[in-house]
Scaffold this active site. Sequence first.
Site, PDB file in Angstrom:
ATOM      1  N   HIS A 249      27.902  38.430  33.520  1.00  0.00           N
ATOM      2  CA  HIS A 249      28.772  38.091  32.378  1.00  0.00           C
ATOM      3  C   HIS A 249      28.539  38.996  31.174  1.00  0.00           C
ATOM      4  O   HIS A 249      29.453  39.222  30.364  1.00  0.00           O
ATOM      5  CB  HIS A 249      28.562  36.621  31.999  1.00  0.00           C
ATOM      6  CG  HIS A 249      29.683  36.015  31.242  1.00  0.00           C
ATOM      7  ND1 HIS A 249      30.151  34.757  31.469  1.00  0.00           N
ATOM      8  CD2 HIS A 249      30.468  36.505  30.231  1.00  0.00           C
ATOM      9  CE1 HIS A 249      31.156  34.487  30.641  1.00  0.00           C
ATOM     10  NE2 HIS A 249      31.359  35.531  29.883  1.00  0.00           N
TER      11      HIS A 249
ATOM     12  N   LYS B 199      31.736  34.621  37.014  1.00  0.00           N
ATOM     13  CA  LYS B 199      30.677  35.434  36.386  1.00  0.00           C
ATOM     14  C   LYS B 199      29.411  34.604  36.277  1.00  0.00           C
ATOM     15  O   LYS B 199      29.487  33.403  36.011  1.00  0.00           O
ATOM     16  CB  LYS B 199      31.085  35.854  34.961  1.00  0.00           C
ATOM     17  CG  LYS B 199      32.515  36.302  34.808  1.00  0.00           C
ATOM     18  CD  LYS B 199      32.855  36.659  33.364  1.00  0.00           C
ATOM     19  CE  LYS B 199      34.346  36.919  33.196  1.00  0.00           C
ATOM     20  NZ  LYS B 199      35.160  35.715  32.963  1.00  0.00           N
TER      21      LYS B 199
ATOM     22  N   ASP C  46      40.789  34.448  36.093  1.00  0.00           N
ATOM     23  CA  ASP C  46      39.478  34.887  35.611  1.00  0.00           C
ATOM     24  C   ASP C  46      38.693  33.692  35.063  1.00  0.00           C
ATOM     25  O   ASP C  46      39.001  33.192  33.986  1.00  0.00           O
ATOM     26  CB  ASP C  46      39.653  35.933  34.511  1.00  0.00           C
ATOM     27  CG  ASP C  46      38.305  36.422  34.011  1.00  0.00           C
ATOM     28  OD1 ASP C  46      37.679  37.230  34.723  1.00  0.00           O
ATOM     29  OD2 ASP C  46      37.861  35.985  32.932  1.00  0.00           O
TER      30      ASP C  46
ATOM     31  N   TYR D  71      32.264  28.839  31.647  1.00  0.00           N
ATOM     32  CA  TYR D  71      33.472  28.095  31.248  1.00  0.00           C
ATOM     33  C   TYR D  71      33.492  26.673  31.825  1.00  0.00           C
ATOM     34  O   TYR D  71      34.316  25.859  31.426  1.00  0.00           O
ATOM     35  CB  TYR D  71      34.759  28.810  31.685  1.00  0.00           C
ATOM     36  CG  TYR D  71      34.890  30.271  31.297  1.00  0.00           C
ATOM     37  CD1 TYR D  71      34.066  30.854  30.337  1.00  0.00           C
ATOM     38  CD2 TYR D  71      35.846  31.081  31.895  1.00  0.00           C
ATOM     39  CE1 TYR D  71      34.180  32.198  30.004  1.00  0.00           C
ATOM     40  CE2 TYR D  71      35.977  32.420  31.559  1.00  0.00           C
ATOM     41  CZ  TYR D  71      35.131  32.975  30.628  1.00  0.00           C
ATOM     42  OH  TYR D  71      35.259  34.297  30.303  1.00  0.00           O
TER      43      TYR D  71
HETATM   44  N1  NAP Z   1      33.686  38.493  29.792  1.00  0.00           N
HETATM   45  C1  NAP Z   1      33.661  37.941  28.585  1.00  0.00           C
HETATM   46  O1  NAP Z   1      32.645  37.945  27.869  1.00  0.00           O
HETATM   47  C2  NAP Z   1      34.916  37.294  28.069  1.00  0.00           C
HETATM   48  C3  NAP Z   1      35.010  36.934  26.720  1.00  0.00           C
HETATM   49  C4  NAP Z   1      36.203  36.363  26.270  1.00  0.00           C
HETATM   50  C5  NAP Z   1      37.253  36.172  27.153  1.00  0.00           C
HETATM   51  N2  NAP Z   1      37.121  36.501  28.471  1.00  0.00           N
HETATM   52  C6  NAP Z   1      38.227  36.285  29.445  1.00  0.00           C
HETATM   53  O2  NAP Z   1      39.446  36.807  28.914  1.00  0.00           O
HETATM   54  C7  NAP Z   1      40.406  35.748  28.785  1.00  0.00           C
HETATM   55  C8  NAP Z   1      41.301  35.958  27.586  1.00  0.00           C
HETATM   56  O3  NAP Z   1      40.579  36.050  26.393  1.00  0.00           O
HETATM   57  P1  NAP Z   1      40.548  34.894  25.277  1.00  0.00           P
HETATM   58  O4  NAP Z   1      40.754  33.597  25.935  1.00  0.00           O
HETATM   59  O5  NAP Z   1      39.325  35.095  24.472  1.00  0.00           O
HETATM   60  O6  NAP Z   1      41.734  35.233  24.298  1.00  0.00           O
HETATM   61  P2  NAP Z   1      43.263  35.761  24.356  1.00  0.00           P
HETATM   62  O7  NAP Z   1      43.779  35.750  25.741  1.00  0.00           O
HETATM   63  O8  NAP Z   1      43.283  37.005  23.565  1.00  0.00           O
HETATM   64  O9  NAP Z   1      43.991  34.667  23.462  1.00  0.00           O
HETATM   65  C9  NAP Z   1      44.099  33.332  23.843  1.00  0.00           C
HETATM   66  C10 NAP Z   1      44.749  32.596  22.676  1.00  0.00           C
HETATM   67  O10 NAP Z   1      46.070  33.081  22.486  1.00  0.00           O
HETATM   68  C11 NAP Z   1      46.996  31.982  22.542  1.00  0.00           C
HETATM   69  N3  NAP Z   1      48.201  32.463  23.221  1.00  0.00           N
HETATM   70  C12 NAP Z   1      48.387  32.703  24.539  1.00  0.00           C
HETATM   71  N4  NAP Z   1      49.621  33.151  24.786  1.00  0.00           N
HETATM   72  C13 NAP Z   1      50.254  33.198  23.617  1.00  0.00           C
HETATM   73  C14 NAP Z   1      51.568  33.566  23.239  1.00  0.00           C
HETATM   74  N5  NAP Z   1      52.458  33.981  24.136  1.00  0.00           N
HETATM   75  N6  NAP Z   1      51.906  33.471  21.923  1.00  0.00           N
HETATM   76  C15 NAP Z   1      51.000  33.047  21.009  1.00  0.00           C
HETATM   77  N7  NAP Z   1      49.741  32.690  21.296  1.00  0.00           N
HETATM   78  C16 NAP Z   1      49.366  32.756  22.606  1.00  0.00           C
HETATM   79  C17 NAP Z   1      46.281  30.900  23.315  1.00  0.00           C
HETATM   80  O11 NAP Z   1      46.713  29.612  22.923  1.00  0.00           O
HETATM   81  P3  NAP Z   1      47.338  28.568  24.004  1.00  0.00           P
HETATM   82  O12 NAP Z   1      46.319  28.384  25.091  1.00  0.00           O
HETATM   83  O13 NAP Z   1      47.553  27.350  23.177  1.00  0.00           O
HETATM   84  O14 NAP Z   1      48.602  29.196  24.497  1.00  0.00           O
HETATM   85  C18 NAP Z   1      44.834  31.108  22.881  1.00  0.00           C
HETATM   86  O15 NAP Z   1      44.582  30.478  21.657  1.00  0.00           O
HETATM   87  C19 NAP Z   1      39.515  34.489  28.696  1.00  0.00           C
HETATM   88  O16 NAP Z   1      40.241  33.309  28.930  1.00  0.00           O
HETATM   89  C20 NAP Z   1      38.477  34.812  29.720  1.00  0.00           C
HETATM   90  O17 NAP Z   1      38.989  34.612  31.019  1.00  0.00           O
HETATM   91  C21 NAP Z   1      35.979  37.078  28.929  1.00  0.00           C
END
Ligand code: NAP
Length: 291
Positions: A125, A92, A62, A67
Amino acid sequence: MSAVFPMYTIRPVLNVRRTMVETDVRLSTGYTMPTLGLGVYMNDECAEACKVALQNDYRMIDSARFYENEAQVGVGIRGSGVKREDIFITSKVFHTDFTYDHTKAAVKDSIANLGYSYYDLYLTHSAVGGTAARLAAYKALLDAKADGLIRSVGVSNYSAKHIEEIREAGLEMPAVNQIELHPFCQQKPIVEYCNKHNIVVQAYSPLLRGALDNPIIQKLAKKYSKDGAQILIRWSLQRGFVPLPKSSQPQRIISNNLVFNWNIEPMDMAKLDALDRGKEGAVTWNPVDVD
Ligand SMILES: NC(=O)c1ccc[n+]([C@@H]2O[C@H](COP(=O)([O-])OP(=O)(O)OC[C@H]3O[C@@H](n4cnc5c(N)ncnc54)[C@H](OP(=O)(O)O)[C@@H]3O)[C@@H](O)[C@H]2O)c1
């Protein structure tokens, strides 16, 4: 002295109802999408993460123009040895490009960045920008789909009222709505609307951006011999969502995908369900209420 085991051992029958979770879901466009994907937000140099993920059974990535790592996704895919046609790739268009012409140009630029001829899924987005702008962008995505540049069109951060505009305009409904979704922010009205209209819900920030220290999550992690991230991802899958956990660390990328051969019991799912704090529980921008 080594122990002698009988050739056939009888495994104890666990008194647990298995909750099957599919590894793919069919979209309204007829294409199938994996039920778990790697998020790459805030990972500018995500080629290595994509490569590790693809070499460890992930089949969805994704990304987004915002990004600024679409090209890195392409590099990761090429380095992985996995065939393009076996991978589901999303990008997006950001609201700053919500005119018909800018969105069409954005899709072409995304494709050039990726280095492959199409995206499996392309989303608006967010709903930021007002009705006319988001419908113009959405129409441009549908036309890019007709041109073969996108296989499925979807939206992100849309509430029911934004999707209703699409329906009222007589346009093809989105295949996917990607929203912030985890036990603290369950967005039930949006999920209900999407379920009713055959729109698959992708869950972003499923790991609470890494804030996994909640005592209930930690207690369940201990009970199931998993980690907190796996508990949250499995909760999302069992609720029928498509979680997109982000990690840039190989070991976490791998462990975040080890969620398909065990299940959380109903009484523990209920404990996680009870954490819902509505919009107060959001950990990111969650702009689902914009006009
Ligand atoms: N459409 C939108 O508006 C929107 C908004 C936000 C996000 N997104 C999408 O959704 C994806 C995920 O959301 P997000 O990046 O906001 O947050 P998330 O996936 O909830 O959390 C990512 C965080 O968790 C840590 N993490 C990952 N695996 C872990 C584990 N096993 N144990 C402990 N910590 C862990 C990562 O650190 P490390 O990298 O250091 O492991 C990072 O700091 C995004 O990357 C993006 O593709 C979309």
